[in-house]
Design a protein around this motif. Structure first.
Motif, PDB file in Angstrom:
ATOM      1  N   GLU A 152      14.905  -0.492  -9.360  1.00 25.13           N
ATOM      2  CA  GLU A 152      13.841   0.303  -8.747  1.00 25.13           C
ATOM      3  C   GLU A 152      14.174   1.791  -8.801  1.00 25.13           C
ATOM      4  OE1 GLU A 152      11.623  -1.627  -8.752  1.00 25.13           O
ATOM      5  OE2 GLU A 152      11.611  -3.226  -7.265  1.00 25.13           O
ATOM      6  N   SER A 153      15.447   2.137  -8.655  1.00 27.94           N
ATOM      7  CA  SER A 153      15.841   3.538  -8.780  1.00 27.94           C
ATOM      8  C   SER A 153      15.516   4.063 -10.174  1.00 27.94           C
ATOM      9  CB  SER A 153      17.339   3.701  -8.501  1.00 27.94           C
ATOM     10  OG  SER A 153      17.658   3.346  -7.185  1.00 27.94           O
ATOM     11  N   SER A 154      15.755   3.234 -11.176  1.00 25.27           N
ATOM     12  CA  SER A 154      15.456   3.619 -12.550  1.00 25.27           C
ATOM     13  C   SER A 154      13.961   3.863 -12.738  1.00 25.27           C
ATOM     14  CB  SER A 154      15.948   2.535 -13.509  1.00 25.27           C
ATOM     15  OG  SER A 154      15.597   2.836 -14.844  1.00 25.27           O
ATOM     16  N   LYS A 155      13.130   3.005 -12.147  1.00 23.71           N
ATOM     17  CA  LYS A 155      11.673   3.198 -12.247  1.00 23.71           C
ATOM     18  C   LYS A 155      11.263   4.531 -11.633  1.00 23.71           C
ATOM     19  CE  LYS A 155      10.471  -1.713 -11.992  1.00 23.71           C
ATOM     20  NZ  LYS A 155       9.895  -2.774 -11.117  1.00 23.71           N
ATOM     21  N   ARG A 156      11.791   4.832 -10.449  1.00 25.41           N
ATOM     22  CA  ARG A 156      11.385   6.068  -9.777  1.00 25.41           C
ATOM     23  C   ARG A 156      11.871   7.301 -10.535  1.00 25.41           C
ATOM     24  NH1 ARG A 156       7.304   6.121  -8.126  1.00 25.41           N
ATOM     25  NH2 ARG A 156       7.588   7.748  -6.552  1.00 25.41           N
ATOM     26  N   GLU A 157      13.043   7.205 -11.149  1.00 23.09           N
ATOM     27  CA  GLU A 157      13.545   8.329 -11.952  1.00 23.09           C
ATOM     28  C   GLU A 157      12.622   8.624 -13.122  1.00 23.09           C
ATOM     29  OE1 GLU A 157      17.435   7.111 -13.040  1.00 23.09           O
ATOM     30  OE2 GLU A 157      18.290   7.443 -11.038  1.00 23.09           O
ATOM     31  N   ARG A 158      11.931   7.579 -13.600  1.00 24.72           N
ATOM     32  CA  ARG A 158      10.985   7.742 -14.708  1.00 24.72           C
ATOM     33  C   ARG A 158       9.558   7.980 -14.224  1.00 24.72           C
ATOM     34  NH1 ARG A 158      11.539   2.433 -17.614  1.00 24.72           N
ATOM     35  NH2 ARG A 158      12.676   1.738 -15.765  1.00 24.72           N
ATOM     36  N   GLY A 159       9.391   8.147 -12.915  1.00 22.21           N
ATOM     37  CA  GLY A 159       8.061   8.394 -12.358  1.00 22.21           C
ATOM     38  C   GLY A 159       7.164   7.179 -12.305  1.00 22.21           C
ATOM     39  N   MET A 160       7.750   5.993 -12.390  1.00 18.02           N
ATOM     40  CA  MET A 160       6.980   4.753 -12.383  1.00 18.02           C
ATOM     41  C   MET A 160       6.900   4.176 -10.975  1.00 18.02           C
ATOM     42  SD  MET A 160       8.644   2.893 -15.728  1.00 18.02           S
ATOM     43  CE  MET A 160       7.738   1.367 -15.379  1.00 18.02           C
ATOM     44  N   PRO A 161       5.796   3.506 -10.636  1.00 20.58           N
ATOM     45  CA  PRO A 161       5.723   2.825  -9.347  1.00 20.58           C
ATOM     46  C   PRO A 161       6.627   1.604  -9.300  1.00 20.58           C
ATOM     47  CG  PRO A 161       3.747   2.365 -10.635  1.00 20.58           C
ATOM     48  CD  PRO A 161       4.538   3.384 -11.405  1.00 20.58           C
ATOM     49  N   THR A 162       7.094   1.256  -8.119  1.00 18.78           N
ATOM     50  CA  THR A 162       7.903   0.045  -7.931  1.00 18.78           C
ATOM     51  C   THR A 162       7.041  -1.126  -7.462  1.00 18.78           C
ATOM     52  OG1 THR A 162       8.366   0.607  -5.635  1.00 18.78           O
ATOM     53  CG2 THR A 162       9.906   1.424  -7.297  1.00 18.78           C
ATOM     54  N   VAL A 163       5.762  -0.899  -7.307  1.00 15.93           N
ATOM     55  CA  VAL A 163       4.814  -1.900  -6.836  1.00 15.93           C
ATOM     56  C   VAL A 163       3.858  -2.203  -7.982  1.00 15.93           C
ATOM     57  CG1 VAL A 163       3.048  -2.381  -5.097  1.00 15.93           C
ATOM     58  CG2 VAL A 163       5.004  -0.936  -4.499  1.00 15.93           C
ATOM     59  N   ALA A 205       0.784  -1.228   0.000  1.00 12.60           N
ATOM     60  CA  ALA A 205       0.000   0.000   0.000  1.00 12.60           C
ATOM     61  C   ALA A 205       0.817   1.281   0.000  1.00 12.60           C
ATOM     62  CB  ALA A 205      -0.948  -0.002   1.194  1.00 12.60           C
ATOM     63  N   HIS A 206       2.153   1.195  -0.093  1.00 14.12           N
ATOM     64  CA  HIS A 206       2.958   2.407  -0.036  1.00 14.12           C
ATOM     65  C   HIS A 206       4.158   2.332  -0.969  1.00 14.12           C
ATOM     66  CE1 HIS A 206       1.077   4.415   3.450  1.00 14.12           C
ATOM     67  NE2 HIS A 206       0.858   3.211   3.889  1.00 14.12           N
ATOM     68  N   GLU A 207       4.576   3.495  -1.442  1.00  8.99           N
ATOM     69  CA  GLU A 207       5.798   3.626  -2.231  1.00  8.99           C
ATOM     70  C   GLU A 207       6.950   3.953  -1.282  1.00  8.99           C
ATOM     71  OE1 GLU A 207       8.227   3.031  -4.632  1.00  8.99           O
ATOM     72  OE2 GLU A 207       6.438   3.216  -5.903  1.00  8.99           O
ATOM     73  N   TYR A 208       7.368   2.930  -0.541  1.00 10.89           N
ATOM     74  CA  TYR A 208       8.475   3.054   0.398  1.00 10.89           C
ATOM     75  C   TYR A 208       9.733   2.350  -0.103  1.00 10.89           C
ATOM     76  CZ  TYR A 208       5.107   4.280   4.182  1.00 10.89           C
ATOM     77  OH  TYR A 208       4.157   4.864   4.973  1.00 10.89           O
ATOM     78  N   THR A 209       9.725   1.912  -1.352  1.00  9.56           N
ATOM     79  CA  THR A 209      10.699   0.919  -1.789  1.00  9.56           C
ATOM     80  C   THR A 209      12.140   1.397  -1.689  1.00  9.56           C
ATOM     81  OG1 THR A 209       8.997   0.082  -3.284  1.00  9.56           O
ATOM     82  CG2 THR A 209      11.251  -0.708  -3.618  1.00  9.56           C
ATOM     83  N   LEU A 210      12.440   2.585  -2.188  1.00  8.14           N
ATOM     84  CA  LEU A 210      13.838   3.019  -2.177  1.00  8.14           C
ATOM     85  C   LEU A 210      14.349   3.210  -0.754  1.00  8.14           C
ATOM     86  CD1 LEU A 210      14.184   5.456  -5.211  1.00  8.14           C
ATOM     87  CD2 LEU A 210      14.566   2.981  -5.097  1.00  8.14           C
ATOM     88  N   SER A 211      13.522   3.758   0.110  1.00  6.97           N
ATOM     89  CA  SER A 211      13.909   3.893   1.515  1.00  6.97           C
ATOM     90  C   SER A 211      14.173   2.525   2.131  1.00  6.97           C
ATOM     91  CB  SER A 211      12.804   4.619   2.288  1.00  6.97           C
ATOM     92  OG  SER A 211      13.076   4.624   3.664  1.00  6.97           O
TER      93      SER A 211
END
Length: 261
Positions: free
Chosen positions: A199-210, A171-177
């Motif tokens: 996962e860092s690459s996904k977040r850089e592109r604004g994508m969810p990791t979940v 339920a949360h985008e806590y992945t990188l932390s």
């Protein structure tokens, strides 16, 4: 012929994910902490809400329920032991739910720890899913607000025992932390190093990791790996556990460390 079901990601607040399980016509909302983004997604995709599923009682998971019920008169499924007033159909481990409006059956697991009555919803079969609320996160686990380390390790064990390909809808985008902490705990884990890159690459592109998968969590999530000798040895070297501590003691120390990381 019934339409196949899929899952729509609905971001909310700063880092929550709400979920809509749908078949192109009917939809079920999972943990709708905010009604507005759910109503917007239903409208945008031409969907009609047929039920609400709740995993636990925290406001960011149930806060939107009253407003949704003003728009849709639908059943509310949720944990029988988490004191949620809106729940019309209480559930506990062993229950099977035929989801209203969808060709979908879910089974229920009791996964206490984050809260006393937390549950998860599992879809078995060729494309398995689990909606696990705040028990298991991508790369982490929930804080022990109401439960004990024993309860949480048991709950995580149930989830880790699901098939490796099971998609994990937390339920949360806590992945990188979470992964920053995981790399501190297990710096030599090559799967974890690769996951950080991905996962860092996904977040850089604004994508969810979940969603992630159970297999990925088993390989990289320290809270599912407290039995690994390297993790116990690192915590012992840091003075956080005694040498040769039990996996339960290692888990408890990991959770305490993460609380202040």
């Amino acid at each position: 012929m019934t339409n196949p079901v899929s899952v729509l990601t609905v971001p909310a607040f700063q880092d929550n994910y709400l979920w809509l399980i749908h078949d192109g016509k009917h939809a079920v909302a999972v943990d709708p902490g905010d009604a507005a983004p759910i109503l917007a997604a239903l409208n945008d995709h031409g969907l009609v809400l047929t039920a609400i599923l709740l995993t636990h009682h925290h406001a960011d998971h149930i806060g939107g329920v009253p407003q949704l019920l003003q728009h849709y008169e639908v059943p509310v499924f949720g944990p029988e032991n988490d004191a949620i007033a809106a729940v019309t159909d209480p559930l506990a481990e062993g229950d099977h739910l035929k989801v209203p409006g969808l060709d979908l059956e879910l089974r229920v697991l009791d996964v206490p720890g984050h809260t006393r009555g937390h549950i998860a919803y599992v879809r078995d079969g060729a494309e398995p899913w689990v909606f696990c609320g705040d028990t298991l996160f991508a790369g982490g686990c929930g804080r022990l607000f109401e439960g004990t380390p024993e309860q949480m390790t048991s709950s995580l064990g149930k989830l880790a025992a699901l098939p490796a390909e099971t998609k994990v809808f937390c339920a949360h985008e806590y992945t990188l932390s979470n992964l920053r902490f995981a790399l501190t705990v297990e710096p030599g884990n090559e799967f974890l190093q690769q996951r950080w890159h991905d996962e860092s690459s996904k977040r850089e592109r604004g994508m969810p990791t979940v969603p992630s998968t159970i297999g990925l969590e088993r390989a990289t999530n320290p809270f599912l790996r407290s039995w690994e000798p390297a993790i116990g040895e690192l915590l012992a070297a840091e003075g956080r556990v005694a040498p040769n501590a039990s996996p339960l003691a290692v888990f408890a120390a990991l959770r305490q460390w993460k609380n202040n990381f």
